[in-house]
Design a protein around this motif. Structure first.
Motif, PDB file in Angstrom:
ATOM      1  N   ARG A  36      53.453  32.840 142.041  1.00  0.00           N
ATOM      2  CA  ARG A  36      52.918  31.518 141.672  1.00  0.00           C
ATOM      3  C   ARG A  36      51.407  31.563 141.466  1.00  0.00           C
ATOM      4  O   ARG A  36      50.887  30.929 140.557  1.00  0.00           O
ATOM      5  N   SER A  37      50.704  32.289 142.312  1.00  0.00           N
ATOM      6  CA  SER A  37      49.253  32.354 142.158  1.00  0.00           C
ATOM      7  C   SER A  37      48.870  33.125 140.903  1.00  0.00           C
ATOM      8  O   SER A  37      47.856  32.819 140.270  1.00  0.00           O
ATOM      9  N   MET A  38      49.646  34.120 140.531  1.00  0.00           N
ATOM     10  CA  MET A  38      49.357  34.860 139.309  1.00  0.00           C
ATOM     11  C   MET A  38      49.591  33.987 138.090  1.00  0.00           C
ATOM     12  O   MET A  38      48.857  34.067 137.112  1.00  0.00           O
ATOM     13  N   GLN A  39      50.603  33.127 138.133  1.00  0.00           N
ATOM     14  CA  GLN A  39      50.880  32.238 137.007  1.00  0.00           C
ATOM     15  C   GLN A  39      49.762  31.218 136.838  1.00  0.00           C
ATOM     16  O   GLN A  39      49.345  30.930 135.725  1.00  0.00           O
ATOM     17  N   THR A  40      49.243  30.681 137.935  1.00  0.00           N
ATOM     18  CA  THR A  40      48.161  29.704 137.823  1.00  0.00           C
ATOM     19  C   THR A  40      46.855  30.379 137.431  1.00  0.00           C
ATOM     20  O   THR A  40      46.034  29.784 136.762  1.00  0.00           O
ATOM     21  N   ALA A  41      46.654  31.616 137.846  1.00  0.00           N
ATOM     22  CA  ALA A  41      45.429  32.330 137.479  1.00  0.00           C
ATOM     23  C   ALA A  41      45.408  32.646 135.996  1.00  0.00           C
ATOM     24  O   ALA A  41      44.341  32.703 135.383  1.00  0.00           O
ATOM     25  N   GLN A  42      46.559  32.848 135.399  1.00  0.00           N
ATOM     26  CA  GLN A  42      46.617  33.160 133.971  1.00  0.00           C
ATOM     27  C   GLN A  42      46.379  31.922 133.122  1.00  0.00           C
ATOM     28  O   GLN A  42      45.985  32.037 131.967  1.00  0.00           O
ATOM     29  N   THR A  43      46.610  30.721 133.668  1.00  0.00           N
ATOM     30  CA  THR A  43      46.427  29.505 132.886  1.00  0.00           C
ATOM     31  C   THR A  43      44.987  29.009 132.915  1.00  0.00           C
ATOM     32  O   THR A  43      44.638  28.100 132.190  1.00  0.00           O
ATOM     33  N   VAL A  44      44.130  29.599 133.749  1.00  0.00           N
ATOM     34  CA  VAL A  44      42.724  29.188 133.830  1.00  0.00           C
ATOM     35  C   VAL A  44      42.000  29.657 132.576  1.00  0.00           C
ATOM     36  O   VAL A  44      42.138  30.798 132.145  1.00  0.00           O
ATOM     37  N   VAL A  45      41.218  28.766 132.003  1.00  0.00           N
ATOM     38  CA  VAL A  45      40.438  29.106 130.811  1.00  0.00           C
ATOM     39  C   VAL A  45      39.308  30.045 131.233  1.00  0.00           C
ATOM     40  O   VAL A  45      38.647  29.800 132.237  1.00  0.00           O
ATOM     41  N   PRO A  46      39.034  31.123 130.489  1.00  0.00           N
ATOM     42  CA  PRO A  46      37.990  32.072 130.892  1.00  0.00           C
ATOM     43  C   PRO A  46      36.608  31.433 131.042  1.00  0.00           C
ATOM     44  O   PRO A  46      35.818  31.859 131.866  1.00  0.00           O
ATOM     45  N   ALA A  47      36.273  30.400 130.274  1.00  0.00           N
ATOM     46  CA  ALA A  47      34.969  29.747 130.406  1.00  0.00           C
ATOM     47  C   ALA A  47      34.853  29.061 131.760  1.00  0.00           C
ATOM     48  O   ALA A  47      33.785  29.025 132.363  1.00  0.00           O
TER      49      ALA A  47
END
Length: 69
Positions: A36-47
């Motif tokens: 779950r934490s990996m899925q939310t980390a991937q949805t964060v915008v790089p900016a």
């Protein structure tokens, strides 16, 4: 020549079985949290990710604010 086979029957203690199930539950729940934490980390915008300030956890840094006026 006679063929010998021996079967060893072992019984597991109920405590051992319960500890095994508890351990499997803990490992599975940690795996779910990791996914779950990996899925939310991937949805964060790089900016947005670059706007996060680093956390310094050294003891001197933690007590520094108490020494300032």
């Amino acid at each position: 020549m006679a063929l010998r086979s021996s079967a060893v029957s072992t019984e597991r203690s109920p405590i051992t079985v319960a500890a095994g199930f508890l351990g499997a539950f803990v490992v599975a729940s940690l795996a779910v949290q990791l996914v779950r934490s990996m899925q939310t980390a991937q949805t964060v915008v790089p900016a947005q990710a670059s706007a996060v300030q680093p956390v310094v956890a050294h003891q001197a840094t933690l007590w520094q604010d108490l020494g300032s006026r």
